[in-house]
Design a protein around this motif. Structure first.
Motif, short mmCIF file in Angstrom:
data_model
loop_
_atom_site.label_atom_id
_atom_site.label_comp_id
_atom_site.label_asym_id
_atom_site.label_seq_id
_atom_site.Cartn_x
_atom_site.Cartn_y
_atom_site.Cartn_z
N PRO A 45 0.97 -1.31 0.05
CA PRO A 45 -0.01 -0.04 0.08
C PRO A 45 0.90 1.27 -0.09
O PRO A 45 1.96 1.44 0.60
N GLN A 80 5.26 5.14 -6.90
CA GLN A 80 3.79 5.05 -6.37
C GLN A 80 2.97 5.69 -7.16
O GLN A 80 3.08 6.65 -7.85
N SER A 121 -6.06 -3.57 0.94
CA SER A 121 -5.51 -2.21 0.21
C SER A 121 -5.19 -2.61 -1.35
O SER A 121 -4.90 -1.57 -2.18
N ASN A 122 -5.29 -3.68 -1.97
CA ASN A 122 -4.98 -3.87 -3.25
C ASN A 122 -6.22 -4.10 -4.05
O ASN A 122 -6.03 -4.46 -5.17
N TRP A 136 -0.69 2.82 -4.42
CA TRP A 136 0.12 1.80 -4.37
C TRP A 136 1.30 1.91 -4.78
O TRP A 136 1.76 2.71 -5.68
#
Length: 165
Positions: A45, A80, A121-122, A136
């Motif tokens: 994350p 990111q 979180s994915n 991510w």
């Protein structure tokens, strides 16, 4: 108060134990995928305090075909990304970031538990007309996939490729 045996809950529990790391089942709650994991095949994350490149991803369907736009994304290792997700289709869709193998395994599980909720979180599930974000950090090189694992959607073309160099 009496507790009754529910064979569906027992089957879900056995499946969860047989496939470690895929789901965690709370009885009698709905199954949740990957909940509680701290690392993922595609990275981790993101940190909202750090800069991120924004990539807009549309979820589309026209009655026959389902797709993401764009369907292929290139990323640098360590980068990111803030995925801005928009469901412009006529059905619910999701964005699950993993490897092809992980998504196929999880897709098979979704066929058995189509109401599975994703709280990790994915992944992000969006209602028709919904918007969402997924932050991510790609810490590993390789090829990854984003996919909608709602039964029938992947088979209708709802998956895309991420190449991390």
């Amino acid at each position: 108060m009496s507790i009754r045996f529910n064979p569906w809950h027992a089957a879900a529990l056995l499946l969860a134990l047989a496939v470690p790391g895929i789901i965690r089942v709370g009885l009698p709650a709905i199954a949740h995928a990957h909940e509680g994991h701290e690392s993922f095949a595609a990275g981790q994350p993101g940190d909202p305090k750090r800069p991120a490149r924004t990539i807009r991803v549309l979820m589309l369907d026209d009655g026959r075909d389902m797709r993401y736009e764009p369907a292929a994304i290139e990323i640098r290792k360590g980068e990111q990304i803030r995925f801005v997700l928009e469901n412009e289709g006529t059905e619910h869709h999701e964005f699950m970031l993993a490897t092809v193998v992980e998504n196929r395994k999880h897709g098979e599980l979704m066929k058995k538990f189509p109401d599975m909720e994703h709280t990790e979180s994915n992944a992000k599930r969006l209602e028709v007309g919904g918007h969402g974000e997924l932050l991510w950090k790609f810490t590993k090189s390789g090829e990854f996939e984003f996919a909608c694992l709602i039964p029938g959607h992947y088979e209708s073309g709802m998956h895309g490729k991420i190449t991390v160099k």
